[in-house]
Motif scaffolding. Structure first.
Motif, PDB file in Angstrom:
ATOM      1  N   THR A 159       0.690  -1.306  -0.002  1.00 33.63           N
ATOM      2  CA  THR A 159       0.108  -0.025  -0.075  1.00 33.63           C
ATOM      3  C   THR A 159       0.844   1.293   0.041  1.00 33.63           C
ATOM      4  OG1 THR A 159      -1.911  -1.172   1.134  1.00 33.63           O
ATOM      5  CG2 THR A 159      -1.877   1.296   1.190  1.00 33.63           C
ATOM      6  N   ALA A 160       1.890   1.147   0.924  1.00 34.57           N
ATOM      7  CA  ALA A 160       2.740   2.420   1.088  1.00 34.57           C
ATOM      8  C   ALA A 160       3.495   2.629  -0.356  1.00 34.57           C
ATOM      9  CB  ALA A 160       3.667   2.427   2.209  1.00 34.57           C
ATOM     10  N   ARG A 161       3.893   1.754  -0.846  1.00 35.24           N
ATOM     11  CA  ARG A 161       4.858   1.715  -2.137  1.00 35.24           C
ATOM     12  C   ARG A 161       3.926   2.280  -3.201  1.00 35.24           C
ATOM     13  NH1 ARG A 161       5.003  -2.275  -5.745  1.00 35.24           N
ATOM     14  NH2 ARG A 161       3.990  -3.680  -4.376  1.00 35.24           N
ATOM     15  N   ILE A 162       2.834   1.762  -3.474  1.00 34.80           N
ATOM     16  CA  ILE A 162       1.862   1.895  -4.523  1.00 34.80           C
ATOM     17  C   ILE A 162       1.376   3.358  -4.444  1.00 34.80           C
ATOM     18  CG2 ILE A 162      -0.145   1.141  -5.640  1.00 34.80           C
ATOM     19  CD1 ILE A 162       0.532  -1.592  -5.186  1.00 34.80           C
ATOM     20  N   THR A 163       1.062   3.658  -3.376  1.00 41.59           N
ATOM     21  CA  THR A 163       0.724   4.919  -2.857  1.00 41.59           C
ATOM     22  C   THR A 163       1.842   6.048  -3.354  1.00 41.59           C
ATOM     23  OG1 THR A 163      -0.832   4.497  -1.009  1.00 41.59           O
ATOM     24  CG2 THR A 163       0.007   6.818  -1.111  1.00 41.59           C
ATOM     25  N   ARG A 164       2.867   5.730  -3.033  1.00 42.53           N
ATOM     26  CA  ARG A 164       4.036   6.526  -3.635  1.00 42.53           C
ATOM     27  C   ARG A 164       4.080   6.631  -5.364  1.00 42.53           C
ATOM     28  NH1 ARG A 164       6.923   3.990   0.671  1.00 42.53           N
ATOM     29  NH2 ARG A 164       8.052   2.729  -1.140  1.00 42.53           N
ATOM     30  N   TYR A 165       4.087   5.546  -5.755  1.00 41.52           N
ATOM     31  CA  TYR A 165       4.094   5.409  -7.329  1.00 41.52           C
ATOM     32  C   TYR A 165       2.846   6.132  -7.827  1.00 41.52           C
ATOM     33  CZ  TYR A 165       4.054   2.766 -11.579  1.00 41.52           C
ATOM     34  OH  TYR A 165       4.412   2.251 -12.920  1.00 41.52           O
TER      35      TYR A 165
END
Length: 340
Positions: free
Chosen positions: A116-122
């Protein structure tokens, strides 16, 4: 001693212009879809082939602030992503439409808080021009980011009125579940239960609502076994719980075909026949429906069409076009087979 190889020089717009006998600006208009005379276009296209020119898509996209990519975001565990034929159908339908528009589909699977954190940044960093969101839940941080940055997006399904500005493509899960349950009731079944999967999503909650509406005053909360996922193992688990509670059960609505397949296996292990002792119906009309024995009565969900319509709706937003307010509902006919 070997001599280092020199990489071949990449052909440029200037090379095309020189070969075609036109200006660089005329070549640029052809490459970017602008108008030039038929004669100039023909000369430029021939020159492109002759000099081996390949457009620098990355540079062009940087200037246009476009990535030429759309994220296909599946808010489900990895295991279900691989096992659920509906997700595959949605992906293929979406990819077909995006490919025709010369867009790349980027698959993003959210299975943990780290995902979730990674894709939110992406998503916040402009790596995609739009997003198709599968199995969304209300208050999901990824959806909040998409809404906050006004990324062109479409829900498959409709998770919450909190994000009414994001359009959706889906089906009427309430009406479809009510219809298949009523059809099961019409076979004479008197004690009908439900294996209700994924009730934290709009699809699961709506299918339970349709089941409850069909039964009316006959609805018994004790005949509902809630399970977390639309998968085979949870179908078997839910069926065993229903049999423990109500051994005289004679009908079951499973919230998906994979859940129904697990239920049929559990019934067989318990010595019950389908449809003789227990009639079983599912939802999706996926490949699971014809892998069961007997074949499964179910609701047809047009997964590929839903994926294609979702991708088209995202592309129209990217182009600045108007899209349907609210969303689009596709038809879901009942497919009646031998399981009930």
């Amino acid at each position: 001693m070997t001599t280092p190889r020199r990489s071949a020089r990449r052909a440029t717009v200037h090379d095309v212009a020189a070969a075609a006998g036109v200006s660089r600006g005329t070549v640029s208009r052809v490459i970017n879809g602008g108008y030039v005379s038929p004669q100039a276009r023909s000369a430029i296209e021939a020159a492109i082939k002759r000099v081996g020119y390949v457009p620098n898509t990355a540079a062009r996209n940087l200037v246009m602030q476009r990535s030429q990519a759309v994220g296909f975001i599946v808010l489900e565990p990895h295991m279900l992503f691989l096992e659920d034929p509906n997700i595959g159908g949605l992906m293929l339908g979406a990819n077909r439409t995006l490919s025709a528009a010369d867009y790349q589909m980027v698959n993003l699977v959210v299975d943990s808080d780290r995902d979730t954190a990674r894709i939110t940044r992406y998503l916040s960093s402009g790596f995609v021009d739009g997003a198709i969101i599968v199995s969304a839940r209300a208050h999901d941080p990824i959806i909040k980011v998409i809404a906050d940055v006004a990324l062109p997006a479409v829900f498959i399904g409709h998770p919450s009125d909190l994000y009414a500005q994001i359009p959706f493509v889906g089906i009427d899960n309430v009406a479809s579940s009510r219809a298949i349950t009523e059809r099961l009731m019409a076979t004479g079944r008197r004690r009908i239960g439900m294996i209700a999967a994924a009730v934290d999503r709009d699809s699961g909650a709506d299918r339970l609502t349709g089941f409850r509406e069909a039964l009316g005053s006959r609805f018994d909360p004790g005949l509902v076994a809630e399970v977390p996922l639309y998968d085979f193992s949870h179908g078997a688990e839910g069926m065993n719980r229903l049999l423990e509670r109500t051994p005289e059960l004679d009908g079951v609505f499973a919230a998906s075909d994979a859940v129904a397949a697990g239920a049929i296996e559990a019934l067989r292990s318990a010595g019950r026949t389908v449809p003789g002792d227990v009639g079983v119906v599912g939802f999706d009309d996926s490949s699971w429906a014809t892998r069961t024995r007997p074949h499964l009565s179910t609701v047809h969900q047009p997964a590929a069409d839903i994926g294609a319509r979702s991708a088209d709706m995202v592309m129209r937003q990217i182009r600045g076009e108007e899209v349907e307010r609210g969303g689009v509902m596709l038809p879901t006919p009942i497919v009646w087979r031998a399981s009930a």
